[in-house]
Design a protein around this motif. Structure first.
Motif, PDB file in Angstrom:
ATOM      1  N   PHE A  13       6.760  -7.524  -0.434  1.00 12.30           N
ATOM      2  CA  PHE A  13       6.062  -6.754  -1.898  1.00 12.30           C
ATOM      3  C   PHE A  13       4.587  -6.219  -1.537  1.00 12.30           C
ATOM      4  N   TRP A  14       3.761  -6.711  -0.990  1.00 11.54           N
ATOM      5  CA  TRP A  14       2.507  -6.331  -0.521  1.00 11.54           C
ATOM      6  C   TRP A  14       2.581  -5.086   0.297  1.00 11.54           C
ATOM      7  N   CYS A  20       2.334   2.280  -1.920  1.00  7.17           N
ATOM      8  CA  CYS A  20       2.120   3.146  -3.114  1.00  7.17           C
ATOM      9  C   CYS A  20       0.594   3.307  -3.478  1.00  7.17           C
ATOM     10  N   LEU A  21      -0.148   2.212  -3.406  1.00  6.40           N
ATOM     11  CA  LEU A  21      -1.599   2.164  -3.873  1.00  6.40           C
ATOM     12  C   LEU A  21      -2.349   3.125  -2.820  1.00  6.40           C
ATOM     13  N   ARG A 325      -6.430  -5.305  -9.727  1.00  5.40           N
ATOM     14  CA  ARG A 325      -7.470  -5.389  -8.969  1.00  5.40           C
ATOM     15  C   ARG A 325      -7.585  -4.357  -7.851  1.00  5.40           C
ATOM     16  N   VAL A 326      -6.577  -3.953  -7.424  1.00 12.36           N
ATOM     17  CA  VAL A 326      -6.637  -2.741  -6.644  1.00 12.36           C
ATOM     18  C   VAL A 326      -7.165  -1.378  -7.414  1.00 12.36           C
ATOM     19  N   PRO A 333      -6.164  -1.832  -1.009  1.00  9.82           N
ATOM     20  CA  PRO A 333      -4.533  -2.289  -0.951  1.00  9.82           C
ATOM     21  C   PRO A 333      -4.076  -3.207   0.237  1.00  9.82           C
ATOM     22  N   SER A 334      -5.064  -3.185   1.307  1.00 10.58           N
ATOM     23  CA  SER A 334      -4.641  -4.210   2.436  1.00 10.58           C
ATOM     24  C   SER A 334      -5.135  -5.605   2.056  1.00 10.58           C
ATOM     25  N   GLU A 335      -5.789  -5.906   1.052  1.00  9.86           N
ATOM     26  CA  GLU A 335      -6.397  -6.924   0.803  1.00  9.86           C
ATOM     27  C   GLU A 335      -5.533  -7.755  -0.242  1.00  9.86           C
ATOM     28  N   MET A 336      -4.495  -7.055  -0.945  1.00  8.37           N
ATOM     29  CA  MET A 336      -3.478  -7.720  -1.995  1.00  8.37           C
ATOM     30  C   MET A 336      -3.154  -8.974  -1.294  1.00  8.37           C
TER      31      MET A 336
END
Length: 417
Positions: A13-14, A20-21, A325-326, A333-336
């Motif tokens: 999912f991430w 997308c983000l 949060r993003v 996005p890479s920190e989700m």
């Protein structure tokens, strides 16, 4: 062709969400200090001035040259001449020479050549213009130096910093009353189900009040989203399609219900009919929350949440909140999926727990303090029930590769915000 549910790990999912983000350009707006709490900075904040802007006293007493107090004690005081007084809130032109002092209040400006302040309790006034000192001082004692807090041009807050209530005073003290922040994530929440009625309505046989749109909106508003409750939409393709089309200008759309396999499950077909690329994933390896849907409709992220309240809450806090949060600029996005340790505590588990291997499980717990120790009491219930979330203080996550946790183990808990 209809998509079938499969258990996708959160990592997948991430990865899909990151793609997308990363394409989204976050919008920026300028706001006033009074409205800044909870917002995310879209620029670095540098101090425009020194703080404090001048060296100041931390006590009521006398500004001195520290060397003039050398060797002073109660039995052998030093004698110093008073040459004036510093007025609160005013610049002083007093310039000390050896053997001289100036009276100064707490917060008052330090005169030139003074490098310490004698507390009034360590002195005795023996004449109108003379004191005796009973204490030897070190250079800098009882003084806050100019720019000791922060200097002009120094970084106060970095871009991406969330403005907390405690930050407001620092900004006000520096005269920073307007700055750029990221716009709040625009989130629409749609509840679906023929059985649902508004919270204020009287329930008849076979009807239940809408829970999810209220709990989801409350949580996302708290973490900084701008939510819109669209209302209750009947389980009919055209009704839901029409409602969803109107919300595709939003950053994120959450659909509560319509994600479980069943006769009225048309959500996937509907999402795929609205635009590209459509449904990205259906099925999440967490419990509760298995039938979660993720879609991208022409740049608008859509998440289909389970209809059961506990399941919807879990997916919202684990998945939707990270998207917000993003979108707010708080995370990249890479920190989700990365966890903030300040919201975690440890406690001893009060009973054995069995879990489905292959799925992350989230269990609300009550925190009990006994004999100066913290205990975690699991609150076990079906995902259709909501009171356990209301009674719970924290959530226990059981990793997907673990079959359970034994009574007495020390467990890590995330506090329910």
């Amino acid at each position: 062709m209809r998509e079938f549910l499969e258990l996708n790990p959160l990592e997948k999912f991430w990865q899909q969400l990151e793609s997308c983000l990363e394409k989204k350009k976050l919008q920026v707006e300028k706001i006033k200090l009074n409205n800044a709490a909870g917002r995310i900075l879209a620029e670095d904040i540098l101090s425009p001035v020194d703080l404090p802007p001048f060296s100041r006293s931390t006590v009521d007493g006398y500004a001195v040259k520290a060397a003039d107090t050398a060797g002073a004690s109660a039995s052998m005081p030093t004698y110093l001449d008073i040459i004036g007084s510093v007025q609160m809130g005013q610049k002083t032109e007093i310039e000390l020479k050896s053997g001289q002092v100036a009276a100064v209040p707490t917060g008052g400006m330090i005169p030139q050549n003074a490098d310490a302040v004698l507390m009034i309790e360590d002195t005795e006034k023996i004449e109108s213009k003379m004191i005796e000192s009973f204490k030897a001082l070190a250079v800098g004692e009882n003084i806050v130096q100019k720019a000791e807090d922060i200097g002009a041009g120094e970084l106060l807050f970095k871009k991406g910093h969330k403005i907390m209530a405690r930050d407001i005073g620092a900004l006000a003290g520096l005269g920073i009353t307007e700055f750029d922040v990221f716009q709040k994530a625009a989130v629409s929440i749609i509840s679906t189900g023929d059985e649902l009625i508004p919270a204020e309505a009287k329930a008849k046989a076979g009807q239940i009040r809408d829970i999810n749109s209220y709990s989801i909106a409350a949580y996302l508003d708290k973490i900084g989203a701008e939510t819109k409750k669209v209302g209750i939409i009947k389980d009919k393709f055209d009704n839901l399609k029409s409602a969803l089309q109107k919300e595709l200008g939003q950053d994120l759309v959450l659909i509560s219900g319509g994600s479980s396999v069943g006769i009225k499950d048309m959500t996937i077909d509907l999402l795929n009919s609205l635009g590209e690329p459509g449904v990205l994933l259906h099925g999440l390896a967490i419990k509760p929350g298995k039938p979660t849907i993720l879609a991208d409709i022409e740049g608008t992220i859509v998440v289909g949440l389970p209809g059961h309240p506990a399941s919807a809450w879990t997916v919202n806090t684990v998945l939707s909140a990270e998207i917000v949060r993003v979108l707010n600029g708080e995370k990249k996005p890479s920190e989700m999926g990365s966890e903030n340790n300040k919201y975690f505590i440890e406690a001893e588990l009060t009973r054995n727990l069995v879990s489905d291997k292959g799925r992350e499980e989230y269990i609300p717990v009550k925190i009990i303090e006994k004999n100066e120790k913290l205990f975690a009491e699991p609150l076990l219930a079906k995902s259709s029930l909501i009171t356990n979330l209301a009674y719970g203080d924290a959530v226990l996550k059981i990793p997907q590769n673990k079959e359970g946790i034994d009574k007495g183990e020390l467990v890590r808990l995330k506090l329910i915000e």
